[in-house]
Design an enzyme around this catalytic site. Structure first.
Site, PDB file in Angstrom:
ATOM      1  N   GLY A 156      35.915  49.941-110.776  1.00 29.98           N
ATOM      2  CA  GLY A 156      35.304  48.788-111.400  1.00 29.98           C
ATOM      3  C   GLY A 156      36.393  47.912-111.985  1.00 29.98           C
ATOM      4  O   GLY A 156      37.579  48.072-111.682  1.00 29.98           O
ATOM      5  N   ASN A 157      36.003  47.000-112.861  1.00 32.78           N
ATOM      6  CA  ASN A 157      36.962  46.069-113.441  1.00 32.78           C
ATOM      7  C   ASN A 157      38.114  46.796-114.132  1.00 32.78           C
ATOM      8  O   ASN A 157      39.289  46.487-113.921  1.00 32.78           O
ATOM      9  CB  ASN A 157      36.243  45.164-114.442  1.00 32.78           C
TER      10      ASN A 157
ATOM     11  N   TYR B  37      40.243  49.141-111.576  1.00 33.36           N
ATOM     12  CA  TYR B  37      41.011  48.355-110.603  1.00 33.36           C
ATOM     13  C   TYR B  37      42.228  47.708-111.242  1.00 33.36           C
ATOM     14  O   TYR B  37      43.353  47.806-110.711  1.00 33.36           O
ATOM     15  CB  TYR B  37      40.134  47.280-109.950  1.00 33.36           C
TER      16      TYR B  37
ATOM     17  N   GLY C  57      37.402  55.535-110.514  1.00 33.33           N
ATOM     18  CA  GLY C  57      36.660  54.324-110.840  1.00 33.33           C
ATOM     19  C   GLY C  57      37.385  53.084-110.362  1.00 33.33           C
ATOM     20  O   GLY C  57      38.555  52.881-110.690  1.00 33.33           O
TER      21      GLY C  57
ATOM     22  N   LYS D 221      27.022  48.122-129.950  1.00 35.88           N
ATOM     23  CA  LYS D 221      26.873  48.326-128.511  1.00 35.88           C
ATOM     24  C   LYS D 221      25.435  48.090-128.124  1.00 35.88           C
ATOM     25  O   LYS D 221      24.509  48.351-128.902  1.00 35.88           O
ATOM     26  CB  LYS D 221      27.267  49.749-128.121  1.00 35.88           C
TER      27      LYS D 221
END
Length: 439
Positions: A241-242, A245, A239, A104
């Site tokens: 976000g990508n 959604y 949330g 990460k």
């Protein structure tokens, strides 16, 4: 007191040590990353000033294969957060059954405060700083919070420029390093160094929706195993976000009833909680026009914290970590939590939720769809192939169903909760790989 994410990750690992016969020396190895690189990135700002940004790349474990994990741009990035995320990625890849280890990366920055040019220079500078430890068979970065395919395109371009320079100066060494790509030209081979790329640079169809899609596959499997109908099951998603959604949109399309959604500025819940529902596509169109979901017609404005305590059947935290803690866990009314964010539930909250009979589908299973399709992208690049989106989605579904089945079996056999089952399965797999490599 809320612990930092890495302390949480270690505590989650500690809890399953009882179920596994692991030598103390091996356990001590997997409790820490193999390497954490800390870098300072000088960036020339538009006003001519040179500003220094701090970045990190954590490589947790590579027993199963090359390190794999996203790069996030966020003002709250910390070394401990990146270390935790790299550990979770190791377990996630093991659960998903893909030949990667956990990595990460992150940069401490608010990308909304940068111009497009500054963002590009930062992205390229980060790659130059970490290039000695990344590569198609070493460590393969991808998008994460506040990064996307455009950022990956800049990073890949910078990486390829660096490798071309090396090829020119140390041709024999590079030829050895990329010998497994000998049937493709050098530049095509190097595209496997990053995933989440634009399609014309070797990206995979289906990658954008993959994490959310995988989460819905997980939810569907859970509903089947619990032998309940999805009809009238209500969902609240924190949330937009990508990840949040696409989870919300795909769940909506499959007949679940979305009653609450949120973004960083606030949350909304339908006025008619018994009959009403939200169409995520319409909410997203409103958000793009106004800058937030707040104020969407036919809804009441609430806080993100209030969303977590709504009287719904399914709660989906899909934003950042540590949103469900010992402070609010007792107020959660959902009987299913699908962790689409990384580490949204603290270990202390886990205890409370488990005691209250709430089923938590852990992040290392629920949101593994993204890394699975990242693996597909890497595989396509390595083989010089391009798969149809239907094939990507079919293979994603098969892997998610298989992973869910493995953890459900472990949960039932060991009589543990879902998170403990995920850790037992993943840690056992990684440790066996370490022993096979004669570590």
């Amino acid at each position: 007191m809320i612990k930092n994410p890495f302390q949480n990750a270690q505590e989650q690992l500690n809890k399953v040590s009882f179920f596994l016969e692991i030598k103390k020396e091996l356990f001590n190895i997997i409790r820490e990353p193999q390497r954490v690189l800390e870098v300072n990135i000088p960036v020339k700002m538009d006003n001519g000033e040179i500003k220094i940004f701090k970045g990190y790349r954590s490589q947790h474990n590579c027993a199963l294969g090359p390190f794999k994990g996203g790069i996030r741009f966020h003002p709250n990035v910390t070394k401990e957060e990146v270390m935790a995320l790299s550990m979770w990625m190791t377990w996630k890849c093991a659960v998903a059954g893909i030949p990667f280890g956990g990595g990460k990366g992150g940069i401490i920055v608010n990308p909304k405060e940068l111009s497009l040019g500054e963002l590009e220079r930062l992205s390229r500078g980060y790659v130059r700083a970490i290039v000695p430890i990344i590569g198609p068979e070493t460590d393969i970065p991808a998008p994460d919070v506040n990064t996307n395919s455009q950022v990956m395109a800049w990073m890949l371009d910078e990486y390829i420029k660096n490798q071309k320079s090396k090829i020119k100066n140390q041709k024999s060494k590079i030829k050895y390093q990329i010998s497994k790509f000998e049937n493709q030209d050098d530049e095509e081979k190097l595209k496997a160094a990053f995933t989440g790329k634009p399609l014309d640079l070797g990206g995979s169809l289906g990658r954008t929706e993959a994490t959310g899609r995988g989460g819905v596959y997980c939810l569907n499997e859970l509903i089947k195993h619990l032998n309940i109908s999805k009809n009238d099951l209500t969902i609240a998603v924190q949330g937009m976000g990508n990840v949040g959604y696409y989870f919300a949109q795909l769940a909506y399309e499959q007949g679940y009833r979305l009653v609450a959604l949120s973004d960083s500025k606030g949350a909304i819940v339908v006025e008619d909680e018994k009959m009403g529902q939200l169409n995520p596509k319409e909410v997203m169109e409103y958000k793009e026009r106004t800058g937030s979901v707040v104020g969407f017609p036919g809804t009441k404005n609430i806080s993100n914290e209030e969303l977590l305590e709504l009287n719904v059947e399914i709660l989906v935290p899909a934003a950042l970590e540590n949103v469900i803690t010992e402070i609010n866990a007792g107020k959660v009314k959902a009987f299913i939590i699908i962790e689409m964010a990384n580490g949204p539930v603290t270990p202390e909250a886990d205890e409370i939720l488990n005691k209250n009979g709430i089923i938590v589908v852990p992040d290392i299973l629920a949101n593994s769809g993204g890394v699975i399709v990242s693996y597909f992208e890497w595989e396509q690049n390595m083989k010089g192939e391009k798969w149809e989106e239907s094939i990507v989605n079919e293979r994603l579904k098969a892997r998610m169903i298989n992973a869910f089945g493995n953890l459900w079996k472990t949960k039932e056999e060991k009589k543990v909760n879902f998170r403990e089952a995920a850790y037992i399965f993943a840690v056992d797999k990684v440790v066996k790989a370490m022993l096979n490599s004669k570590l």
